[in-house]
Design an enzyme around this catalytic site. Sequence first.
Site, PDB file in Angstrom:
ATOM      1  N   LYS A 132       0.942  -1.154   0.042  1.00 27.59           N
ATOM      2  CA  LYS A 132       0.087   0.001  -0.032  1.00 27.59           C
ATOM      3  C   LYS A 132       0.800   1.176  -0.002  1.00 27.59           C
ATOM      4  O   LYS A 132       2.130   1.210   0.104  1.00 27.59           O
ATOM      5  CB  LYS A 132      -0.825  -0.086   1.434  1.00 27.59           C
ATOM      6  CG  LYS A 132      -0.227   0.117   2.637  1.00 27.59           C
ATOM      7  CD  LYS A 132      -1.048  -0.264   3.712  1.00 27.59           C
ATOM      8  CE  LYS A 132      -0.375  -0.409   5.118  1.00 27.59           C
ATOM      9  NZ  LYS A 132      -0.810   0.530   5.989  1.00 27.59           N
ATOM     10  N   ARG A 169      -9.657  -0.491  15.585  1.00 30.22           N
ATOM     11  CA  ARG A 169      -9.619   0.120  14.378  1.00 30.22           C
ATOM     12  C   ARG A 169     -10.457  -0.250  13.237  1.00 30.22           C
ATOM     13  O   ARG A 169     -11.711  -0.268  13.443  1.00 30.22           O
ATOM     14  CB  ARG A 169      -8.226   0.362  13.990  1.00 30.22           C
ATOM     15  CG  ARG A 169      -7.503   1.467  12.892  1.00 30.22           C
ATOM     16  CD  ARG A 169      -6.088   1.561  12.431  1.00 30.22           C
ATOM     17  NE  ARG A 169      -5.779   0.491  11.883  1.00 30.22           N
ATOM     18  CZ  ARG A 169      -4.717   0.259  11.152  1.00 30.22           C
ATOM     19  NH1 ARG A 169      -3.757   1.299  11.324  1.00 30.22           N
ATOM     20  NH2 ARG A 169      -4.409  -0.886  10.487  1.00 30.22           N
ATOM     21  N   HIS A 196      -4.965  -7.228  13.374  1.00 25.00           N
ATOM     22  CA  HIS A 196      -3.753  -6.740  13.270  1.00 25.00           C
ATOM     23  C   HIS A 196      -3.376  -6.279  14.797  1.00 25.00           C
ATOM     24  O   HIS A 196      -4.556  -5.992  15.527  1.00 25.00           O
ATOM     25  CB  HIS A 196      -4.359  -5.506  12.476  1.00 25.00           C
ATOM     26  CG  HIS A 196      -3.032  -4.643  12.082  1.00 25.00           C
ATOM     27  ND1 HIS A 196      -1.915  -5.246  11.286  1.00 25.00           N
ATOM     28  CD2 HIS A 196      -2.899  -3.375  11.953  1.00 25.00           C
ATOM     29  CE1 HIS A 196      -0.876  -4.106  11.095  1.00 25.00           C
ATOM     30  NE2 HIS A 196      -1.515  -2.990  11.392  1.00 25.00           N
ATOM     31  N   ARG A 222       2.267 -10.808   7.116  1.00 23.11           N
ATOM     32  CA  ARG A 222       1.648  -9.822   6.122  1.00 23.11           C
ATOM     33  C   ARG A 222       2.645  -8.539   6.518  1.00 23.11           C
ATOM     34  O   ARG A 222       2.218  -7.418   6.907  1.00 23.11           O
ATOM     35  CB  ARG A 222       0.293  -9.443   6.797  1.00 23.11           C
ATOM     36  CG  ARG A 222      -0.833  -9.148   5.854  1.00 23.11           C
ATOM     37  CD  ARG A 222      -1.974  -8.994   6.492  1.00 23.11           C
ATOM     38  NE  ARG A 222      -2.138  -8.308   7.804  1.00 23.11           N
ATOM     39  CZ  ARG A 222      -2.665  -8.397   8.616  1.00 23.11           C
ATOM     40  NH1 ARG A 222      -2.872  -9.728   8.648  1.00 23.11           N
ATOM     41  NH2 ARG A 222      -2.563  -7.674   9.721  1.00 23.11           N
ATOM     42  N   TYR A 265      14.882  30.822   6.585  1.00 21.70           N
ATOM     43  CA  TYR A 265      13.582  31.350   7.046  1.00 21.70           C
ATOM     44  C   TYR A 265      13.560  31.599   8.675  1.00 21.70           C
ATOM     45  O   TYR A 265      13.852  30.702   9.226  1.00 21.70           O
ATOM     46  CB  TYR A 265      12.261  30.896   6.907  1.00 21.70           C
ATOM     47  CG  TYR A 265      11.734  30.988   5.407  1.00 21.70           C
ATOM     48  CD1 TYR A 265      11.808  32.331   4.718  1.00 21.70           C
ATOM     49  CD2 TYR A 265      11.295  29.792   4.577  1.00 21.70           C
ATOM     50  CE1 TYR A 265      11.421  32.362   3.454  1.00 21.70           C
ATOM     51  CE2 TYR A 265      10.890  30.091   3.356  1.00 21.70           C
ATOM     52  CZ  TYR A 265      10.862  31.137   2.636  1.00 21.70           C
ATOM     53  OH  TYR A 265      10.524  31.255   1.424  1.00 21.70           O
ATOM     54  N   CYS A 272      12.557  24.466   4.168  1.00 21.45           N
ATOM     55  CA  CYS A 272      11.758  25.555   3.239  1.00 21.45           C
ATOM     56  C   CYS A 272      11.107  24.341   2.249  1.00 21.45           C
ATOM     57  O   CYS A 272      11.150  23.185   2.469  1.00 21.45           O
ATOM     58  CB  CYS A 272      12.485  26.527   2.410  1.00 21.45           C
ATOM     59  SG  CYS A 272      13.522  27.396   3.311  1.00 21.45           S
ATOM     60  N   MET A 273      10.050  24.701   1.542  1.00 23.55           N
ATOM     61  CA  MET A 273       9.242  24.087   0.399  1.00 23.55           C
ATOM     62  C   MET A 273      10.243  23.307  -0.333  1.00 23.55           C
ATOM     63  O   MET A 273       9.667  21.793  -0.535  1.00 23.55           O
ATOM     64  CB  MET A 273       8.224  24.691  -0.080  1.00 23.55           C
ATOM     65  CG  MET A 273       7.256  24.199  -0.836  1.00 23.55           C
ATOM     66  SD  MET A 273       6.048  24.817  -1.841  1.00 23.55           S
ATOM     67  CE  MET A 273       5.017  25.590  -0.636  1.00 23.55           C
ATOM     68  N   ASP A 274      11.086  23.675  -1.226  1.00 24.68           N
ATOM     69  CA  ASP A 274      12.038  23.131  -1.855  1.00 24.68           C
ATOM     70  C   ASP A 274      13.689  22.910  -1.529  1.00 24.68           C
ATOM     71  O   ASP A 274      14.163  22.608  -2.391  1.00 24.68           O
ATOM     72  CB  ASP A 274      11.841  23.935  -3.370  1.00 24.68           C
ATOM     73  CG  ASP A 274      10.488  24.530  -3.714  1.00 24.68           C
ATOM     74  OD1 ASP A 274       9.686  23.482  -3.719  1.00 24.68           O
ATOM     75  OD2 ASP A 274       9.994  25.548  -3.593  1.00 24.68           O
TER      76      ASP A 274
HETATM   77  C1  LIG Z   1      -3.725  -4.323   8.169  1.00 29.01           C
HETATM   78  C2  LIG Z   1      -2.291  -4.213   8.089  1.00 29.01           C
HETATM   79  N1  LIG Z   1      -1.541  -5.224   7.782  1.00 29.01           N
HETATM   80  C3  LIG Z   1      -0.221  -5.292   7.700  1.00 29.01           C
HETATM   81  C4  LIG Z   1       0.580  -3.872   7.855  1.00 29.01           C
HETATM   82  C5  LIG Z   1       1.924  -4.069   7.516  1.00 29.01           C
HETATM   83  O1  LIG Z   1       2.538  -3.434   8.590  1.00 29.01           O
HETATM   84  P1  LIG Z   1       4.042  -3.210   8.833  1.00 29.01           P
HETATM   85  O2  LIG Z   1       4.531  -2.416   7.990  1.00 29.01           O
HETATM   86  O3  LIG Z   1       4.277  -2.913  10.184  1.00 29.01           O
HETATM   87  O4  LIG Z   1       4.582  -4.644   8.358  1.00 29.01           O
HETATM   88  C6  LIG Z   1      -0.041  -2.822   7.839  1.00 29.01           C
HETATM   89  C7  LIG Z   1       0.373  -1.520   7.625  1.00 29.01           C
HETATM   90  O5  LIG Z   1       0.160  -0.670   8.471  1.00 29.01           O
HETATM   91  C8  LIG Z   1      -1.841  -2.814   7.924  1.00 29.01           C
HETATM   92  O6  LIG Z   1      -2.351  -1.783   8.176  1.00 29.01           O
END
Ligand SMILES: Cc1ncc(COP(=O)(O)O)c(C=O)c1O
Length: 391
Positions: A48, A146, A178, A234, A280, A327-329
């Site tokens: 992700k 969550r 999780h 995971r 700045y 700064c920004m850049d």
């Molecule tokens: C639901 C879930 N599974 C697995 C992971 C992977 O976690 P990590 O990067 O700590 O291995 C995440 C990441 O936040 C997650 O949200």
Amino acid sequence: MTTPSAPVSAAPPEGASAWVTIDLHAISDNVRELVRRTPGAELMAVVKADAYGHGLEQSARAAVAGGATWLGVAQLSEALQLRAAGVTTRALTWLYAPGADFGAAIDADLDISVSAPWALDAVVAAARERGRIARVHAKVDTGLARNGALGEGWTELVAALGPVVAEGAVELVGVWSHFALADAPRHPTVLAQRERFVDAVAELERAGIRPSVRHLANSAATLTNPDAHFDLVRPGLAVYGLSPVPDLGAPEDFGLREAMRVTARLALVKHAPAGQGVSYGHAYTTTQDTLLGLVPLGYADGIPRHAGSVGPVGVDGRRLTVAGRVCMDQFVLDLGPSYAGAAGDEVVILGRGADGEPTAQDWATAVGTINYEIVTRVSSRLPRVVLGGQA
Ligand SMILES: Cc1ncc(COP(=O)(O)O)c(C=O)c1O
């Protein structure tokens, strides 16, 4: 067998003032190492957020080359992007709101997580409309509070699953959860969440539903808690060679190596007198006649603004600190009076600790955040140099 470490300084794009190098060999090798450490479990590489800033498609392919048999993403759009790129590996998507296009997910052969009966209903409706079976992973909230079904909510979800699994609209592929404190493996919640997970699986089985994969372990649990491996691990962060438990070990202590390196060229080197306020707010003032170096990276590129006066930068084998505000850049370094270099010299923002470079973890420590945030923030406006792979 591991792939030899790829060189860490590939040719940057013509004329680029800063760039990100992604070592896909490192990603494959990290996954290989994680697979080696988790016998009996499959591995879902979490890709992700553009693979934590490492590039979604190329990282997914590198992870699969290293032995990942699953991919995991939060958003449906990320999963669809994988499919559009021709990545056919089994993939799970888990974060959406009512109105999400589950039909597209089913058409794209994705596994879908459900945390509540409304989500299951919507997935089932899309499956019936297509005359197809939706592949579902039921998420139980074992204590993170969550996503996932909590307490009575789980019992309701199990009850809702019974008839649609029996009807054949849904295949209940997985059950998952999780951790809240996986990075503190001895914390009592870790054991408690695992126990709750086992109970939740038993509740499903009592309802006659037998998922084929049970999964609970993120990177920290993958590396530190074999009892949490179940059928599938995971990991995300560890895939990219970063330590999820920096207090317990650096990447190399776990057989991992960082896949991302961020490099910049000094845009300007100039003399400044003692007592010169810099950037700045003049938050930094030179203490002697010196040379200032201008780094063409700023908070728009992912350099945290909080890194003012604390962010570490590698210059010619030395470790300097950002001088004054980011700064920004751009930001400034005080190179010292005897600096012998010039504009165009390379400086390393982050890279491999084992090579003596500042790391994402060093930046995280300096600014009071986590290494996850440092790498995922690196902006897409920086060109990427890719080592290894066909991406
Ligand atoms: C639901 C879930 N599974 C697995 C992971 C992977 O976690 P990590 O990067 O700590 O291995 C995440 C990441 O936040 C997650 O949200």
